[in-house]
Design an enzyme around this catalytic site. Structure first.
Site, PDB file in Angstrom:
ATOM      1  N   ARG A 167       0.738  -1.412  -0.386  1.00  0.00           N
ATOM      2  CA  ARG A 167       0.110   0.256  -0.367  1.00  0.00           C
ATOM      3  C   ARG A 167       0.595   1.269   0.536  1.00  0.00           C
ATOM      4  O   ARG A 167       0.401   2.190  -0.848  1.00  0.00           O
ATOM      5  CB  ARG A 167      -1.321  -0.131   1.510  1.00  0.00           C
ATOM      6  CG  ARG A 167      -2.213  -1.143   0.831  1.00  0.00           C
ATOM      7  CD  ARG A 167      -3.673  -1.743   1.883  1.00  0.00           C
ATOM      8  NE  ARG A 167      -2.235  -1.696   2.666  1.00  0.00           N
ATOM      9  CZ  ARG A 167      -1.641  -3.527   3.225  1.00  0.00           C
ATOM     10  NH1 ARG A 167      -2.431  -4.375   2.406  1.00  0.00           N
ATOM     11  NH2 ARG A 167      -1.305  -3.892   4.580  1.00  0.00           N
TER      12      ARG A 167
ATOM     13  N   GLU B 179       3.404  -8.695  12.657  1.00  0.00           N
ATOM     14  CA  GLU B 179       2.350  -8.801  13.739  1.00  0.00           C
ATOM     15  C   GLU B 179       2.160 -10.380  13.299  1.00  0.00           C
ATOM     16  O   GLU B 179       1.727 -10.855  14.801  1.00  0.00           O
ATOM     17  CB  GLU B 179       1.399  -7.784  13.425  1.00  0.00           C
ATOM     18  CG  GLU B 179       0.795  -7.629  12.758  1.00  0.00           C
ATOM     19  CD  GLU B 179       1.186  -6.831  11.374  1.00  0.00           C
ATOM     20  OE1 GLU B 179       0.114  -5.992  11.119  1.00  0.00           O
ATOM     21  OE2 GLU B 179       1.796  -6.145  11.343  1.00  0.00           O
TER      22      GLU B 179
END
Length: 189
Positions: free
Chosen positions: A75, A112
């Site tokens: 992104r 994560e």
């Protein structure tokens, strides 16, 4: 006059934060169970929202003599070329392993929800060139730290990491600042 300008800037920042928060979609359990993914596509699909974000980031970097905006896959690829175009800078794609066609440098890092490797072309920037890292959000900070390491290995001067959203509960912004990387985000989520 200075006080009025500061009030106006604070009001603008508050308006931008509110606008961004109202246009973010949260997708539960994506890309894996337990992850709440912050989806920026509703924000980007509205022309006025996209303009708001780009204008705010352009204002931030206008006077910083940036040579390149490094977009972090995937992104960051949306925003970094827009900033580069608006400010007369170059764009550096920082990609996942195996996606760039020329000789690369690699850096592995933790996400994560897993581990990954980023790559950049060996000629992406010259020593001393001023670079800003751009991504959609800051989660654990691993992606941005890996990108910084790559560009500094090339001799680039990494000025800052920039993003639309900071997810402070995941600790990435604190980790990045502790590592000496200045950050600029438009809102916390």
């Amino acid at each position: 006059m200075v006080e009025q300008a500061e009030r106006t800037a604070a009001q603008d920042a508050s308006r931008i934060r509110s606008h961004i928060r109202s246009h973010i979609r949260t997708v539960q359990d994506w890309p894996q169970p337990g992850v709440a993914f912050r989806d920026i596509t509703p924000l980007l699909s509205a022309p006025a929202s996209l303009r708001l974000i780009v204008d705010a980031l352009v204002a931030r970097y206008r006077d910083q003599r940036v040579a390149h905006f490094a977009g972090l896959e995937a992104r960051g690829f949306i925003l970094a070329p827009l900033l580069a175009y608006e400010l007369g800078a170059g764009f550096i794609p920082v990609r996942k392993q195996g996606k760039l066609p020329y000789r690369t440098l690699s850096q592995s890092y933790d996400l994560e929800y897993g581990q990954a490797t980023l790559e950049v072309h060996v000629d992406a920037c010259a020593p001393g060139e001023r670079v800003v890292l751009i991504d959609d959000l800051i989660a654990t900070g691993g992606t941005m730290l890996a990108a910084r390491t790559l560009l500094e290995r090339l001799g680039g001067e990494v000025l800052e990491g920039g993003a639309i959203i900071d997810l402070p509960a995941l600790g990435g912004s604190a980790r990045l600042r502790a590592a000496g990387l200045p950050l600029f985000t438009l809102c916390d989520f």
